[in-house]
Motif scaffolding. Structure first.
Motif, short mmCIF file in Angstrom:
data_model
loop_
_atom_site.label_atom_id
_atom_site.label_comp_id
_atom_site.label_asym_id
_atom_site.label_seq_id
_atom_site.Cartn_x
_atom_site.Cartn_y
_atom_site.Cartn_z
N ARG A 1 0.85 -1.20 0.00
CA ARG A 1 0.00 0.00 0.00
C ARG A 1 0.88 1.25 0.00
O ARG A 1 0.62 2.20 -0.72
N ASP B 1 -4.86 3.40 -1.28
CA ASP B 1 -5.69 3.78 -0.15
C ASP B 1 -6.11 2.55 0.66
O ASP B 1 -6.34 1.49 0.11
N ALA B 2 -6.23 2.74 1.95
CA ALA B 2 -6.60 1.65 2.87
C ALA B 2 -7.98 1.09 2.60
O ALA B 2 -8.28 -0.05 2.96
N SER B 3 -8.85 1.86 1.96
CA SER B 3 -10.22 1.41 1.69
C SER B 3 -10.31 0.46 0.50
O SER B 3 -11.32 -0.20 0.30
N ILE B 4 -9.25 0.36 -0.27
CA ILE B 4 -9.27 -0.47 -1.48
C ILE B 4 -8.88 -1.90 -1.14
O ILE B 4 -7.90 -2.14 -0.46
N GLU B 5 -9.68 -2.84 -1.63
CA GLU B 5 -9.42 -4.27 -1.42
C GLU B 5 -9.24 -4.93 -2.77
O GLU B 5 -9.90 -4.58 -3.74
#
Length: 91
Positions: free
Chosen positions: A9, A15-19
């Motif tokens: 990341r 971004d931390a919200s992306i998986e």
């Protein structure tokens, strides 16, 4: 391909919200390279199914080949910009 982790990341500014599954390298002149895929892209879905691990991507591609498909549709996140990419499958 690699499973997303804090180091990747940071490296690719994801971004931390992306998986999903991060592309770590693209072979020059490959079908993925021809479609503009590049290191740091995150594969969110393959064939309209979420992926979280590189083996998920491999399994979906294998299923598409077994079904006789000529390409597989991927939903790719590049720096927050979502787009669909159809990747040609080798025979």
């Amino acid at each position: 391909l690699a499973k997303l982790n804090p180091d990747l990341r940071d490296k690719f500014d994801i971004d931390a919200s992306i998986e999903g599954v991060v592309v770590t390298e693209v072979v020059p002149d490959s079908p993925a390279a021809q479609k503009g895929m590049r290191a740091g892209d995150v594969i969110v879905e393959v064939a309209q199914e979420q992926v979280r691990d590189p083996k998920d991507v491999a399994e979906k591609v294998k299923k598409a080949k077994a079904a006789g498909r000529k390409s597989v549709l991927m939903l790719v996140d590049r720096q927050g910009d979502l787009r669909f990419v159809a990747i040609k499958l080798d025979g």
